[in-house]
Scaffold this motif. Structure first.
Motif, PDB file in Angstrom:
ATOM      1  N   SER A   1       0.640  -1.147  -0.175  1.00  0.00           N
ATOM      2  CA  SER A   1      -0.266  -0.137  -0.261  1.00  0.00           C
ATOM      3  C   SER A   1       1.154   1.509  -0.028  1.00  0.00           C
ATOM      4  O   SER A   1       0.456   2.176  -0.917  1.00  0.00           O
ATOM      5  CB  SER A   1      -1.004  -0.455   1.230  1.00  0.00           C
ATOM      6  OG  SER A   1      -2.098   1.448   1.037  1.00  0.00           O
TER       7      SER A   1
ATOM      8  N   ALA B   1     -13.287  -1.784  -3.308  1.00  0.00           N
ATOM      9  CA  ALA B   1     -13.078  -2.993  -3.007  1.00  0.00           C
ATOM     10  C   ALA B   1     -11.897  -4.161  -3.091  1.00  0.00           C
ATOM     11  O   ALA B   1     -11.652  -3.766  -5.165  1.00  0.00           O
ATOM     12  CB  ALA B   1     -13.945  -3.444  -2.698  1.00  0.00           C
TER      13      ALA B   1
ATOM     14  N   LEU C   1     -12.305   0.814   0.978  1.00  0.00           N
ATOM     15  CA  LEU C   1     -11.588   1.728   1.335  1.00  0.00           C
ATOM     16  C   LEU C   1     -12.550   3.486   0.435  1.00  0.00           C
ATOM     17  O   LEU C   1     -13.197   2.473  -0.576  1.00  0.00           O
ATOM     18  CB  LEU C   1     -10.506   2.226   0.724  1.00  0.00           C
ATOM     19  CG  LEU C   1      -9.629   0.564   1.152  1.00  0.00           C
ATOM     20  CD1 LEU C   1      -9.135   0.214  -0.212  1.00  0.00           C
ATOM     21  CD2 LEU C   1      -7.603   1.807   1.308  1.00  0.00           C
TER      22      LEU C   1
ATOM     23  N   ALA D   1      -5.541 -10.021   1.511  1.00  0.00           N
ATOM     24  CA  ALA D   1      -5.536  -9.585   2.340  1.00  0.00           C
ATOM     25  C   ALA D   1      -7.700  -8.857   1.147  1.00  0.00           C
ATOM     26  O   ALA D   1      -7.425  -9.039  -0.418  1.00  0.00           O
ATOM     27  CB  ALA D   1      -4.810  -8.565   2.585  1.00  0.00           C
TER      28      ALA D   1
ATOM     29  N   SER E   1     -10.372  -4.881   1.457  1.00  0.00           N
ATOM     30  CA  SER E   1     -10.524  -4.103   2.265  1.00  0.00           C
ATOM     31  C   SER E   1     -11.495  -3.227   1.519  1.00  0.00           C
ATOM     32  O   SER E   1     -11.593  -3.681   0.469  1.00  0.00           O
ATOM     33  CB  SER E   1      -9.252  -3.277   2.610  1.00  0.00           C
ATOM     34  OG  SER E   1      -8.289  -2.725   2.034  1.00  0.00           O
TER      35      SER E   1
ATOM     36  N   ARG F   1      -9.734   3.018   5.063  1.00  0.00           N
ATOM     37  CA  ARG F   1      -9.370   2.273   5.183  1.00  0.00           C
ATOM     38  C   ARG F   1     -10.986   1.700   5.761  1.00  0.00           C
ATOM     39  O   ARG F   1     -10.974   1.807   7.440  1.00  0.00           O
ATOM     40  CB  ARG F   1      -8.737   1.221   5.486  1.00  0.00           C
ATOM     41  CG  ARG F   1      -8.553  -0.011   5.088  1.00  0.00           C
ATOM     42  CD  ARG F   1      -6.727  -1.008   4.831  1.00  0.00           C
ATOM     43  NE  ARG F   1      -6.298  -0.212   4.810  1.00  0.00           N
ATOM     44  CZ  ARG F   1      -5.693  -0.073   3.397  1.00  0.00           C
ATOM     45  NH1 ARG F   1      -5.668  -1.319   2.602  1.00  0.00           N
ATOM     46  NH2 ARG F   1      -4.186   0.102   2.904  1.00  0.00           N
ATOM     47  N   GLU F   2     -12.518   1.231   4.835  1.00  0.00           N
ATOM     48  CA  GLU F   2     -13.656   1.108   6.104  1.00  0.00           C
ATOM     49  C   GLU F   2     -13.349  -0.364   7.011  1.00  0.00           C
ATOM     50  O   GLU F   2     -13.985  -0.479   7.490  1.00  0.00           O
ATOM     51  CB  GLU F   2     -14.627   1.820   5.655  1.00  0.00           C
ATOM     52  CG  GLU F   2     -14.764   2.762   5.164  1.00  0.00           C
ATOM     53  CD  GLU F   2     -16.245   3.224   4.146  1.00  0.00           C
ATOM     54  OE1 GLU F   2     -16.197   3.954   4.229  1.00  0.00           O
ATOM     55  OE2 GLU F   2     -16.382   1.906   3.492  1.00  0.00           O
ATOM     56  N   THR F   3     -12.215  -1.206   6.182  1.00  0.00           N
ATOM     57  CA  THR F   3     -13.202  -2.596   6.341  1.00  0.00           C
ATOM     58  C   THR F   3     -11.747  -3.137   5.846  1.00  0.00           C
ATOM     59  O   THR F   3     -11.453  -2.882   4.978  1.00  0.00           O
ATOM     60  CB  THR F   3     -14.206  -3.623   5.567  1.00  0.00           C
ATOM     61  OG1 THR F   3     -15.499  -2.035   5.516  1.00  0.00           O
ATOM     62  CG2 THR F   3     -14.720  -4.708   6.272  1.00  0.00           C
ATOM     63  N   ILE F   4     -11.552  -4.521   6.520  1.00  0.00           N
ATOM     64  CA  ILE F   4      -9.922  -5.336   5.763  1.00  0.00           C
ATOM     65  C   ILE F   4     -10.030  -6.318   6.125  1.00  0.00           C
ATOM     66  O   ILE F   4     -10.683  -6.992   7.311  1.00  0.00           O
ATOM     67  CB  ILE F   4      -8.669  -4.772   6.044  1.00  0.00           C
ATOM     68  CG1 ILE F   4      -7.731  -5.638   6.207  1.00  0.00           C
ATOM     69  CG2 ILE F   4      -8.762  -4.097   8.248  1.00  0.00           C
ATOM     70  CD1 ILE F   4      -6.663  -4.169   5.889  1.00  0.00           C
TER      71      ILE F   4
ATOM     72  N   PHE G   1     -18.330  -7.511   2.242  1.00  0.00           N
ATOM     73  CA  PHE G   1     -17.665  -7.660   3.514  1.00  0.00           C
ATOM     74  C   PHE G   1     -19.296  -7.627   4.355  1.00  0.00           C
ATOM     75  O   PHE G   1     -19.773  -7.096   5.224  1.00  0.00           O
ATOM     76  CB  PHE G   1     -16.982  -6.831   4.316  1.00  0.00           C
ATOM     77  CG  PHE G   1     -15.775  -6.803   3.006  1.00  0.00           C
ATOM     78  CD1 PHE G   1     -16.248  -5.223   1.585  1.00  0.00           C
ATOM     79  CD2 PHE G   1     -14.417  -6.592   3.779  1.00  0.00           C
ATOM     80  CE1 PHE G   1     -14.878  -5.173   0.957  1.00  0.00           C
ATOM     81  CE2 PHE G   1     -13.370  -6.816   2.097  1.00  0.00           C
ATOM     82  CZ  PHE G   1     -13.118  -6.287   1.566  1.00  0.00           C
TER      83      PHE G   1
END
Lengths: 134, 134
Positions: free
Chosen positions: A10, A106, A88, A84, A86, A74-77, B108
């Motif tokens: 990232s 996503a 964002l 990985a 996520s 980053r909202e979810t990961i 998610f």
């Protein structure tokens, strides 16, 4: 505990886009990397599928030609050993118009020996289309 | 090994949409479920955020009023103990026009005691907009 491959990738990705520096990301891409950004291909030349390191470095140059990242959240990961995913939110600036673009993405990434082997990105493009039409 | 909550939820979801049967899904939703489908809210009334079981059952009825799922292919998946993320391609039929709609989604999901506590869905809506305009 070693750092997850995602974080290094990232940082290198954002440096490649915002500073046009590819030294780091070049070492983090598998030679045969499988890459796809799903979105309206007519809008940005960097949407679509690419295969292999050279093609991905080229598409990163295209992205850097078109946008700058102002911020991302980053909202979810979800992190796996070599994977990985996520969701964002990105705040971007379009370089030609200087207009702000905000979008949600996503991504699902697979790493192999710390290098990116595969990534699939889905862009909430309607938001983007709406803003472009304003 | 017990079955991951995602599979039971996925079967119940598709039954709620295609057969308009909510008995199963009702037991798989947390009372305070946090739900969002990110997409062009003007196009379908079922995009957007919802909170709580009643609101989600209502939105599932709206979805069932508008579409049928013909098939779906899970392209990528990540499973955690109480979480799941995947990218899927859906082939749908719009019930009013009988037209096929094909789209890609990423989701998610978080489960709590086998019930859905939270889900975020991102829809590749440009594809959908393009098809609707044809």
């Amino acid at each position: 505990m070693t750092e997850h491959s995602l974080w290094r990738f990232s940082r290198a990705l954002h440096r490649a886009i915002n500073e046009r520096r590819q030294e780091e990301i070049e070492g983090l891409l598998d030679d045969d990397v499988d890459w796809a950004i799903y979105g309206p291909i007519d809008m940005f030349p960097f949407f679509g599928a690419r295969r292999g390191k050279a093609a991905v470095l080229e598409v990163l140059r295209l992205i850097a030609d078109n946008i700058r990242v102002r911020r991302f959240d980053r909202e979810t990961i979800m992190l796996g050993v070599d994977s990985a995913a996520s969701m964002l939110r990105y705040s971007l600036t379009a370089l030609d118009s200087h207009k702000p673009i905000s979008l949600r993405i996503a991504h699902f990434a697979q790493f192999k020996a710390d290098r990116l082997a595969s990534i699939r990105v889905l862009v909430d493009t309607f938001d983007l289309v709406e803003q472009a039409l304003r």
